[in-house]
Motif scaffolding. Structure first.
Motif, PDB file in Angstrom:
ATOM      1  N   GLY A 238       0.826  -1.202   0.000  1.00 15.99           N
ATOM      2  CA  GLY A 238       0.000   0.000   0.000  1.00 15.99           C
ATOM      3  C   GLY A 238       0.857   1.248   0.000  1.00 15.99           C
ATOM      4  N   THR A 239       0.473   2.231  -0.773  1.00 17.42           N
ATOM      5  CA  THR A 239       1.184   3.506  -0.810  1.00 17.42           C
ATOM      6  C   THR A 239       0.169   4.637  -0.849  1.00 17.42           C
TER       7      THR A 239
ATOM      8  N   ALA B  37       3.364   5.359  -7.393  1.00 15.43           N
ATOM      9  CA  ALA B  37       4.504   5.583  -6.511  1.00 15.43           C
ATOM     10  C   ALA B  37       5.693   4.792  -7.045  1.00 15.43           C
ATOM     11  N   PHE B  38       6.872   5.348  -6.918  1.00 14.25           N
ATOM     12  CA  PHE B  38       8.056   4.584  -7.301  1.00 14.25           C
ATOM     13  C   PHE B  38       9.203   4.914  -6.361  1.00 14.25           C
TER      14      PHE B  38
END
Length: 72
Positions: free
Chosen positions: A21-22, A32-33
Motif C-alpha cells: 500500500g502507498t 509511486a516509485f
C-alpha cells in the motif's frame, strides 16, 4: 520508465511492481516509485535499512527528471 532508462542506461530490465500500500492509492491517476535498483539487496522497511550513496544520488536524478517531465 523513459526517465529511468535515460538516467541509468538500463534498456533491458522491466519495471517491478509490488502489492504494498502507498499514498498513490489515495490520489487519482498516480503511481509511486522508489529507489530499488537491479542487483541490489532489498532492505526496504526492515531493521537497519540503508541505501548506497550512489544509488541515492541516482534516485534523486530520476525523481527530479520524472517530476520535470510530468510537469511539462
Amino acid at each position: 520508465m523513459s526517465v529511468y532508462k535515460e538516467c541509468t542506461g538500463d534498456n533491458v530490465n522491466a519495471p517491478v511492481t509490488i502489492g504494498g500500500g502507498t499514498y498513490a492509492r489515495e490520489i487519482g491517476n498516480a503511481v509511486a516509485f522508489g529507489p530499488m535498483f537491479v542487483g541490489r539487496e532489498d532492505v526496504c522497511h526492515i531493521a537497519n535499512e540503508y541505501i548506497i550513496i550512489d544509488d541515492f544520488d541516482k534516485a534523486v536524478e530520476i525523481y527530479y527528471n520524472a517530476i520535470y517531465e510530468l510537469c511539462k
